[in-house]
Structures are given as structure tokens and as C-alpha cells.
Scaffold this motif. Structure first.
Motif: not given
Ligand SMILES: [Fe+2]
Length: 185
Positions: A34-35, A39-46, A100-104, A118-128
Motif C-alpha cells: 500500500v503506498p 499516487v496515480a498509476d500514471n504518475a511519473p516514475a519518480e 510490483f504491479i502499478i497498473a495493468g 502454477l499460474a499467477i495472475e497479478v494486478e495493481a498492488g501485487d508484489l511477486i
């Protein structure tokens, strides 16, 4: 929340506790981040890296990672299909694969040394974290979009070594995400 299916057992893990424990049994780390502030998922990388600075520093300490960046992939990314073709066959790296997934969305297949797939489908908020040497392959989902923080021990080590087993061909890359109930190609 990720969705994990142990394909040879036809068993799906959906709660964070189930997923964390189930993946740990195959050497894969899973966390939800959790941030520190919205923070918007299209915010600059920094801005993205700042919002997750505490988690990144913690993971760097635990895993010996020295750099972090943000990768951005969308349907308009030049050479997208060529890029994806490098990673959708069974391979391993000499470096951990940490995302760590931000978007998509994204779909990791892990070929565990127990023999399970194992199939692992990841989305925003997931760290693998896929440890070095782990056999795996990766597909995008129908949105063909993923934005993720990556951590590296040494970027030079993050090169795919292919097994050429073609075991990946036995598993359709099926995603369940984002209101698409469809398959990637
Ligand atoms: Fe990989």
C-alpha cells in the motif's frame, strides 16, 4: 489481489493468506503493498518510487537489490510482440525477477521444482519475487498493459536462459482479469 491456480491440482488460491502461503511453498514471495500516500498509476516514475520508498528499501535490504526502476508496457509500445516473445517461453535468470504491479495485468507461470505448474495472475498492488534459477514464463493479459516497479541485484544478470522444454505450450495463457474473460495470444 492476485489469482493463483495450481494447474496440476486444478486448485485456485484467492485470499492473500492462501496465496502467500501457497506460493511460499514453491519458493515464490508474494506481498500486497500500500503506498505511503495516494499516487496515480500514471504518475511519473519518480513519484511512484517515492510512494513505495519504504517497501523498496526494505526489499533491497532483504534481497540485496541495488536498483529499482519502473517499466511501462502498453499496446502502443514499439516492438511489443518481439519483447513478449522473449519471455513467453520457459526460462530462468541468474537474477531474481521482482515486480510490483502499478497498473495493468500479467500472467506468470512458475514451473516449480516439485513438478507443479502454477499460474499467477497479478494486478495493481501485487508484489511477486521469482528467485533466480526458477523456471517460469510470462504473458500479458487482454489489456496488453503492465506498469511495474522492478528491483535488480545486477541488471546484467537479468537475461533469459531458455530451457527449450516447450512445456509452456501445454498451458494456455488464460487471464480472468479486468472484465475480460479472454485469452491472450
Ligand atoms: Fe523472466
Amino acid at each position: 489481489m492476485a489469482r493463483v491456480t495450481i494447474l496440476n491440482e486444478d486448485r485456485t488460491l484467492t485470499s492473500a493468506e492462501e496465496i502467500t502461503a501457497g506460493l511460499a511453498g514453491h519458493g515464490i514471495d508474494y506481498e500486497r503493498w500500500v503506498p505511503s500516500h495516494p499516487v496515480a498509476d500514471n504518475a511519473p516514475a519518480e513519484e511512484i518510487l517515492t510512494a513505495y520508498a519504504r517497501e523498496i528499501e526494505d526489499l533491497k535490504t532483504r534481497g540485496g537489490y541495488v536498483t529499482a526502476d519502473v517499466i511501462d508496457v502498453s499496446p502502443t509500445t514499439p516492438g511489443l510482440d518481439e519483447m513478449l516473445a522473449k519471455f513467453n517461453r520457459e526460462h530462468w535468470h541468474d537474477e531474481d525477477e521482482v515486480r510490483f504491479i502499478i497498473a495493468g495485468h500479467g500472467l506468470f507461470h512458475i514451473h516449480s521444482n516439485t513438478g507443479a505448474v502454477l499460474a499467477i495472475e497479478v494486478e495493481a498492488g501485487d508484489l511477486i519475487r521469482v528467485p533466480r534459477g526458477t523456471l517460469h514464463w510470462f504473458n500479458l493479459c487482454a489489456d496488453r498493459r503492465i506498469r511495474a516497479i522492478r528491483l535488480f541485484q545486477d541488471t546484467a544478470g537479468w537475461t533469459p536462459h531458455y530451457t527449450e522444454s516447450r512445456v509452456d505450450e501445454n498451458f494456455l495463457p488464460v487471464c480472468f482479469s479486468a472484465a475480460h474473460f479472454s485469452m491472450t495470444t
